[in-house]
Design an enzyme around this catalytic site. Structure first.
Site, short mmCIF file in Angstrom:
data_model
loop_
_atom_site.label_atom_id
_atom_site.label_comp_id
_atom_site.label_asym_id
_atom_site.label_seq_id
_atom_site.Cartn_x
_atom_site.Cartn_y
_atom_site.Cartn_z
N SER A 97 0.83 -1.20 0.00
CA SER A 97 0.00 0.00 0.00
C SER A 97 0.87 1.26 0.00
O SER A 97 1.66 1.46 -0.92
CB SER A 97 -0.96 -0.05 1.19
OG SER A 97 -2.00 0.88 1.06
N ASP A 226 -9.54 -5.66 -4.36
CA ASP A 226 -9.01 -4.61 -3.47
C ASP A 226 -9.99 -3.44 -3.46
O ASP A 226 -10.19 -2.79 -4.48
CB ASP A 226 -7.64 -4.16 -3.99
CG ASP A 226 -6.89 -3.26 -3.01
OD1 ASP A 226 -7.55 -2.48 -2.30
OD2 ASP A 226 -5.65 -3.33 -2.99
N HIS A 255 -7.45 -5.89 0.06
CA HIS A 255 -6.30 -5.01 0.21
C HIS A 255 -5.37 -5.51 1.31
O HIS A 255 -4.15 -5.57 1.12
CB HIS A 255 -6.77 -3.58 0.53
CG HIS A 255 -5.66 -2.59 0.57
ND1 HIS A 255 -4.93 -2.24 -0.55
CD2 HIS A 255 -5.13 -1.87 1.60
CE1 HIS A 255 -4.01 -1.34 -0.23
NE2 HIS A 255 -4.10 -1.11 1.07
#
Length: 275
Positions: A97, A226, A255
């Site tokens: 991320s 995601d 995610h």
């Protein structure tokens, strides 16, 4: 606990597992977490003969709760300070991320000659926010909503965010309440200013030029479900910008790195590290 101190006096906490003479793998965590988010992968790396290192980004975890310097260039400079303090070479980078953005920026600006491989998972590059040039992105109003949620009731906001983060709102999800509680716990350890400021950094930083500079092998992984970082605006664009990349989308993967997605991803990461 081990720390390094940056030029502006910020103390950066880091973990250092495994053989100190082995090839180093550096793990960079997502927002609003800490190095603890990578414990499973760090053990996997150390158990397989690598030196596993993970730091708490400034303002997060056990690092200094900074008011200034909560920006992507400083994050990359902090990572460079850690690399130089430990005199690391032949580095493999792994970022999730926001951490995916951090390792890409570090590799492009500081890592030439030191970084040999990069892996990202659910990473924010090339850029998250929607614009005329990035119509697949997320509208700025969504990020404004994150900031508003943090300001109004950060604790409840993180509890709520853990649902789409791990995809527990999908039928058949096997992600435990414990996983969601850990997300909340790590998020609440972070400094308030850093949590707020980092939203702009992960959403509006343009990593296009950084990706184009990379010439080392890069493995770009993402769950195709995601709900935080849309694959169409992230991994599916990033793979077109790098010179030596491999993209893998994981069916049903969320995610957050957990559950069946984590198990499959970790197998692929280990294969990539050893290749």
């Amino acid at each position: 606990m081990p720390f390094i101190t940056t030029d502006d006096g910020t103390e950066i906490f880091y973990k250092d597992w495994g053989n100190k003479d082995a090839q180093p793998i550096i793990f960079s965590h997502g927002w609003p977490l800490s190095s603890d988010a990578w414990d499973v992968e760090m053990k996997l790396a150390a158990d397989n003969g690598f030196r596993a290192i993970a730091h708490d980004r400034r303002g997060h975890g056990r690092s200094t709760q900074t008011y200034f310097g909560n920006d992507m260039d400083t994050y990359a400079a902090d990572l460079d300070a850690l690399v130089r303090a430990l005199d690391l070479r032949d580095i493999i980078l792994v970022g999730h991320s926001t951490g995916g953005g951090e390792v890409v920026r570090f590799a492009a600006t500081h890592g030439v000659g030191r970084v040999v491989k990069i892996a990202t998972a659910g990473a924010v590059p090339p850029i998250m926010v929607k614009s005329e040039s990035n119509p697949e992105g997320t509208p700025i109003e969504a990020f404004d909503g994150i900031r508003a949620g943090v300001l109004a009731d950060r604790s409840q906001f993180f509890k709520d965010l853990s649902e789409p983060f791990f995809g527990t709102n999908r039928p058949g999800s096997t992600i435990s309440q414990g996983q969601r509680d850990q997300f909340w716990r790590l998020g609440m350890q972070a400094g308030f200013a850093a949590v707020y400021d980092c939203v702009k950094q992960f959403s509006e930083t343009d990593f296009t030029a950084d990706l184009q500079k990379l010439d080392v092998p890069i493995f770009i992984a993402q769950g195709d479900d995601d709900q935080i970082v849309p694959p169409a605006a992230a991994s599916e664009k990033a793979i077109k910008l790098v010179k030596n990349g491999t993209l893998k989308l994981y069916p049903g993967g969320p995610h957050g790195i957990a559950g069946a997605y984590q198990q499959e991803l970790d197998k692929d990461l280990l294969e990539f590290w050893k290749s």
